[in-house]
Design a protein around this motif. Sequence first.
Motif, PDB file in Angstrom:
ATOM      1  N   ALA A  80      82.305 -52.113  25.647  1.00 33.58           N
ATOM      2  CA  ALA A  80      82.094 -50.670  25.755  1.00 33.58           C
ATOM      3  C   ALA A  80      83.203 -50.008  26.547  1.00 33.58           C
ATOM      4  O   ALA A  80      83.816 -50.620  27.427  1.00 33.58           O
ATOM      5  CB  ALA A  80      80.757 -50.379  26.429  1.00 33.58           C
ATOM      6  N   VAL A  81      83.470 -48.751  26.184  1.00 37.73           N
ATOM      7  CA  VAL A  81      84.401 -47.925  26.965  1.00 37.73           C
ATOM      8  C   VAL A  81      83.726 -46.603  27.291  1.00 37.73           C
ATOM      9  O   VAL A  81      82.944 -46.082  26.494  1.00 37.73           O
ATOM     10  CB  VAL A  81      85.722 -47.665  26.203  1.00 37.73           C
ATOM     11  CG1 VAL A  81      86.495 -48.958  26.017  1.00 37.73           C
ATOM     12  CG2 VAL A  81      85.496 -46.993  24.863  1.00 37.73           C
ATOM     13  N   VAL A  82      84.042 -46.096  28.470  1.00 39.80           N
ATOM     14  CA  VAL A  82      83.474 -44.825  28.929  1.00 39.80           C
ATOM     15  C   VAL A  82      84.584 -44.018  29.563  1.00 39.80           C
ATOM     16  O   VAL A  82      85.488 -44.595  30.188  1.00 39.80           O
ATOM     17  CB  VAL A  82      82.346 -45.079  29.964  1.00 39.80           C
ATOM     18  CG1 VAL A  82      82.025 -43.824  30.752  1.00 39.80           C
ATOM     19  CG2 VAL A  82      81.103 -45.594  29.268  1.00 39.80           C
ATOM     20  N   SER A 105      80.204 -51.274  21.270  1.00 40.90           N
ATOM     21  CA  SER A 105      80.259 -52.111  20.079  1.00 40.90           C
ATOM     22  C   SER A 105      79.637 -53.459  20.380  1.00 40.90           C
ATOM     23  O   SER A 105      79.556 -53.877  21.534  1.00 40.90           O
ATOM     24  CB  SER A 105      81.721 -52.338  19.657  1.00 40.90           C
ATOM     25  OG  SER A 105      82.326 -51.131  19.270  1.00 40.90           O
ATOM     26  N   GLN A 120      81.575 -39.595  28.200  1.00 43.42           N
ATOM     27  CA  GLN A 120      81.698 -39.966  26.792  1.00 43.42           C
ATOM     28  C   GLN A 120      81.725 -41.489  26.708  1.00 43.42           C
ATOM     29  O   GLN A 120      82.383 -42.130  27.524  1.00 43.42           O
ATOM     30  CB  GLN A 120      83.012 -39.422  26.211  1.00 43.42           C
ATOM     31  CG  GLN A 120      83.118 -37.913  26.185  1.00 43.42           C
ATOM     32  CD  GLN A 120      84.504 -37.433  25.752  1.00 43.42           C
ATOM     33  OE1 GLN A 120      85.491 -38.124  25.953  1.00 43.42           O
ATOM     34  NE2 GLN A 120      84.554 -36.246  25.175  1.00 43.42           N
ATOM     35  N   ALA A 121      81.061 -42.047  25.718  1.00 44.68           N
ATOM     36  CA  ALA A 121      80.992 -43.515  25.623  1.00 44.68           C
ATOM     37  C   ALA A 121      81.064 -43.999  24.182  1.00 44.68           C
ATOM     38  O   ALA A 121      80.614 -43.328  23.264  1.00 44.68           O
ATOM     39  CB  ALA A 121      79.687 -44.002  26.250  1.00 44.68           C
ATOM     40  N   PHE A 122      81.682 -45.151  24.017  1.00 43.45           N
ATOM     41  CA  PHE A 122      81.595 -45.903  22.761  1.00 43.45           C
ATOM     42  C   PHE A 122      81.132 -47.315  23.109  1.00 43.45           C
ATOM     43  O   PHE A 122      81.625 -47.906  24.085  1.00 43.45           O
ATOM     44  CB  PHE A 122      82.961 -46.042  22.072  1.00 43.45           C
ATOM     45  CG  PHE A 122      83.489 -44.810  21.410  1.00 43.45           C
ATOM     46  CD1 PHE A 122      82.695 -44.038  20.572  1.00 43.45           C
ATOM     47  CD2 PHE A 122      84.823 -44.438  21.610  1.00 43.45           C
ATOM     48  CE1 PHE A 122      83.216 -42.899  19.942  1.00 43.45           C
ATOM     49  CE2 PHE A 122      85.352 -43.306  20.985  1.00 43.45           C
ATOM     50  CZ  PHE A 122      84.534 -42.530  20.155  1.00 43.45           C
ATOM     51  N   GLY A 158      76.915 -40.563  19.899  1.00 45.33           N
ATOM     52  CA  GLY A 158      78.298 -40.232  19.595  1.00 45.33           C
ATOM     53  C   GLY A 158      78.741 -38.923  20.215  1.00 45.33           C
ATOM     54  O   GLY A 158      79.852 -38.454  19.965  1.00 45.33           O
TER      55      GLY A 158
END
Lengths: 331, 331, 331, 331
Positions: free
Chosen positions: C210-212, C194, C190-192, C323
């Motif tokens: 980014a975070v994963v 910005s 899962q990743a976000f 998303g």
Amino acid sequence: MLKFGLIGAGRIGRIHGANVHARPGAELVAVADFDLKAAQAFAAETGAEAMSSEAILNSSDIDAILICSPTDTHAHLIETAARAGKAVFCEKPVDLSSDRVKTTLQVVEAAGVPLMIGFNRRFDPSFADLHKRLRAGAVGEVEIVTILSRDPAPPPVAYIERSGGLFRDMMIHDFDMARFLLGEEPVDVQAFGSSLVDPAIGKAGDVDTAVVQMRTASGKLCQISNSRRATYGYDQRIEVHGSKGMLRAGNMHKTTVELATGAGLTIDPVQDFFLQRYAEAYRLELGAFVDALSGGAKPSPSGIDGLRAQRLADAATESAKSGKPVQISLD
Amino acid sequence: MLKFGLIGAGRIGRIHGANVHARPGAELVAVADFDLKAAQAFAAETGAEAMSSEAILNSSDIDAILICSPTDTHAHLIETAARAGKAVFCEKPVDLSSDRVKTTLQVVEAAGVPLMIGFNRRFDPSFADLHKRLRAGAVGEVEIVTILSRDPAPPPVAYIERSGGLFRDMMIHDFDMARFLLGEEPVDVQAFGSSLVDPAIGKAGDVDTAVVQMRTASGKLCQISNSRRATYGYDQRIEVHGSKGMLRAGNMHKTTVELATGAGLTIDPVQDFFLQRYAEAYRLELGAFVDALSGGAKPSPSGIDGLRAQRLADAATESAKSGKPVQISLD
Amino acid sequence: MLKFGLIGAGRIGRIHGANVHARPGAELVAVADFDLKAAQAFAAETGAEAMSSEAILNSSDIDAILICSPTDTHAHLIETAARAGKAVFCEKPVDLSSDRVKTTLQVVEAAGVPLMIGFNRRFDPSFADLHKRLRAGAVGEVEIVTILSRDPAPPPVAYIERSGGLFRDMMIHDFDMARFLLGEEPVDVQAFGSSLVDPAIGKAGDVDTAVVQMRTASGKLCQISNSRRATYGYDQRIEVHGSKGMLRAGNMHKTTVELATGAGLTIDPVQDFFLQRYAEAYRLELGAFVDALSGGAKPSPSGIDGLRAQRLADAATESAKSGKPVQISLD
Amino acid sequence: MLKFGLIGAGRIGRIHGANVHARPGAELVAVADFDLKAAQAFAAETGAEAMSSEAILNSSDIDAILICSPTDTHAHLIETAARAGKAVFCEKPVDLSSDRVKTTLQVVEAAGVPLMIGFNRRFDPSFADLHKRLRAGAVGEVEIVTILSRDPAPPPVAYIERSGGLFRDMMIHDFDMARFLLGEEPVDVQAFGSSLVDPAIGKAGDVDTAVVQMRTASGKLCQISNSRRATYGYDQRIEVHGSKGMLRAGNMHKTTVELATGAGLTIDPVQDFFLQRYAEAYRLELGAFVDALSGGAKPSPSGIDGLRAQRLADAATESAKSGKPVQISLD
């Protein structure tokens, strides 16, 4: 291109030789050692030639001499090299006798050659940075210098017997750091020494654990402690308390790894010994010597620095024996 | 002098009660507990009177209620106290159902009484200082919040079964800290949960190890990780990466003692659990409640803070089950 | 004596080339670069010969190729070198397309030559020591891996545009570390992402923050966060929470100097960037490649390691866009 | 229930009084002070009665006396209390004259009452833990004790003039810690003192910066340094180097917050002064006194501990003046 001859291809000689070899603008051309095979082996590694120390000192092709032979040969080699007009880098000490050091420095002075003494700690990146910030006023006026210095394990008694004693052999580095950091000459010295690590060291007339405190003319204070044994590695810390704050620099750990368990948070031991801890310092020290020769500047630490550290060591040795404070006269 | 009634004289109730007792301007006058003896014992220690919770809620002599009873009684007690016109401090959560929380907050709103939710970590001196510096701009704009939170050991499965699950019971504190630090509401939540510590927790339908990441509308990011077990103590760390630097706050060790041996440098374990680590936070939290009541300010964290942290916990619970991200709507 | 040819004499190529030059048992014999002068200059420094990459690949005198040219040349050069029977060390990535990577690995497999991918962090002394202790059971079973990785400043947008995006260009190293430390393949990602650092990066279709988070089949969890900017230096930290404790490894500071004033206790910033921080890692990495070739062992990290990290980067890129979580299939 | 009378309701008296008040098994019943209003105010806070010191000493209802009045009243008060058969806790020092201390101790001895001297640092949780581990053999035999102790700012010169001088007023705590940690009596003392902080202190005949080193009969060594000024807070550190390792304990910082920017990593300053740093030590110290009285044990540190620390302070004062080492005789 500066051409170097190395006299003494032991542990420390090979470090300096390799640093010359690796440095642009400098070249190691000759290596001498009592053990010819050692000289030949190291010469082969570095593209230099093995020859006798006499040949090195007489060679018109060599600009600078690295003296890394046993202590009792230093003074004579420095004098000979100076008379031959060569720049000299000499491992500490010039001689175990301060009087002899003085004579040697007069010869160097008369010959007008550059002489640098191997007080490597001044070049340790952390200690050098601390010193730089100190002189830039980061903590105001120096008030108390604290130096803690511990070797991982004592040397053999045979070494101790020829070493001049702990104050001249081991604490001499701390005396140099004390002068470097205080920015003023110590004038009073008090010392206590004990033999707590190895009774054989006591029997040999030396101590293995010692504390010294010193005062400068303006009242700045310094404390040094030494032990010949630290189970946790090579312990080298300095701290300077000043009117506006405190600066300190400490040990390098082998890695940054931390382990947290029910027993607590454990950080790696500190680096083993001087070859690891001061590898970068040796590299920078040699570089400073090459730079000084190339730029025509006087190399530092100088022969006078060597003599003054030695005198503090003499005073501490005397104080530890007599139980009385000793006053230093600088001239 | 503000007069307090305490409902629930268990571990956390006694902490809050003692903090009221010790605080100038506040007085603990009544204590209730299902276990009458517990209420009587604590009342005796603090000079309060043991009585039923009904009597406390009906007493015209009592200004504020501390609700420290089991979770499933919170909503009803808050509503009753609010209708009786009393200020309320309630341990988290208001209820395991966000809908019920919403209803309760409407009752509080209608009654116009102050309500504070016990998110104690906001009052930890280190976390509070970090928050203050953050809001003062010490690291510019917040970009990434990282929260690591680990309990020393899992609670009994019987507790787990009634807890609402790890996200609502344990990570709820981290959700509150995330909102507190981000300064913006998270709008997207992703979660993974595993049962790695105790298979019985997995059988009970819960997880004991979990990670969550969230994004706010403006793109700020947050990562949280939880474990129900940390052999090395109660691990509570936060870190905020901003446009101009990074702020972090970490664990408190039991002492400052360090041991250096050949095995490395060992620091004491961190403090055992929340009663030690957050003792000062509980004291400051209660003080903030008293100050708010005394000064006529709205206490914070509010009921809305309780609801919003709960909704993040709901979303994480759902995401960990479905494997899909969940969007949060705030109204 | 292993003979090496270097293709690409840029910043990273010169590091690897110098490490070959300094290593006993290895010799740098040839250097190629699009910029002939750069090749000639570096060849002169190291005693090698400047030639075209074709000449290097065709030379029967060369045993191993170092590929340090631009990314879009890697796959073709690896294939050509493999068909010519040469051992290959290639900087990451093999290619920005995982399909193309797969094809290239098939060519290498068919040719039966050794291939090593330049995931240098595995060789960082602290990270390597942490990994070694982890595998030796120092903290029991791995449960949560946390990786924080921040560059001091973003690269130019022109670089970003050809980079494959943050997940493939920067976080790829963290994906490799995650696999290395988890000891198991992640199966869910899962990743976000910005764009918080530089709006131009967002316009170019990439993210800079980014975070994963990832989960393995057995439920082990991993969190990674990246930023393209850290005012305080190159931030590279890993932490592994296990059933019996926690291991972590952190940043290297420039010196050990600490300054205490009324403003607090200040430690030096961390080392600037990867050339300083990972200098030793690069040296050890090249040494491992030479040792593997000399000893007939398969070098590691392998082409498969390159492919799998790439697939995690692909998955994160997709998840950050859609998303939604992405499942990884390994074959 | 042990009943306490407090003589002296100043800063330190109120701390001890509050600690008695808060302790189960002990009760503060009476408070005396030259300033009657101060006595009344503190009595009101703690539920005690304000009365004259004579009334306290004569009250048959009081078991133990806390002496926190000015130094020049201590000896007389101890003697009077002892003759009245009361247990005595007295802040250091008993008297500035070691001869007078000796006389007082003889009175106490003859009366057979318990006497405890307020060397609070022994009860600091970190120092106490270090001491406990030391005695349990964690670092083998003690070899070098290093104590660094710095006050944030000098007291007014009016205080200095009546203080007995830095060695008796400030370093006395360090002498007690030295004896506590060495586990052996120092027999040789060397001291240097300077006036670097405030020239008015020098004019008053005192020093504000000082170093001392000591040796025990078996050769264990100790170094102490003091400054009356530390811009960075109250600096209190000890370190014990032993045959099997090193133990140290350091300062408490105000929070755990760290700020990383381009200027480095900054940790909070250390706690301001002794009231913060040693709050817990004072609490534990008083508890130890109550426990000793309750259990019939001899309280420690004893009057003899007070006398011996004083003699080391006398010796250091003399050495700093004469420039000569001083030998200690213990009887």
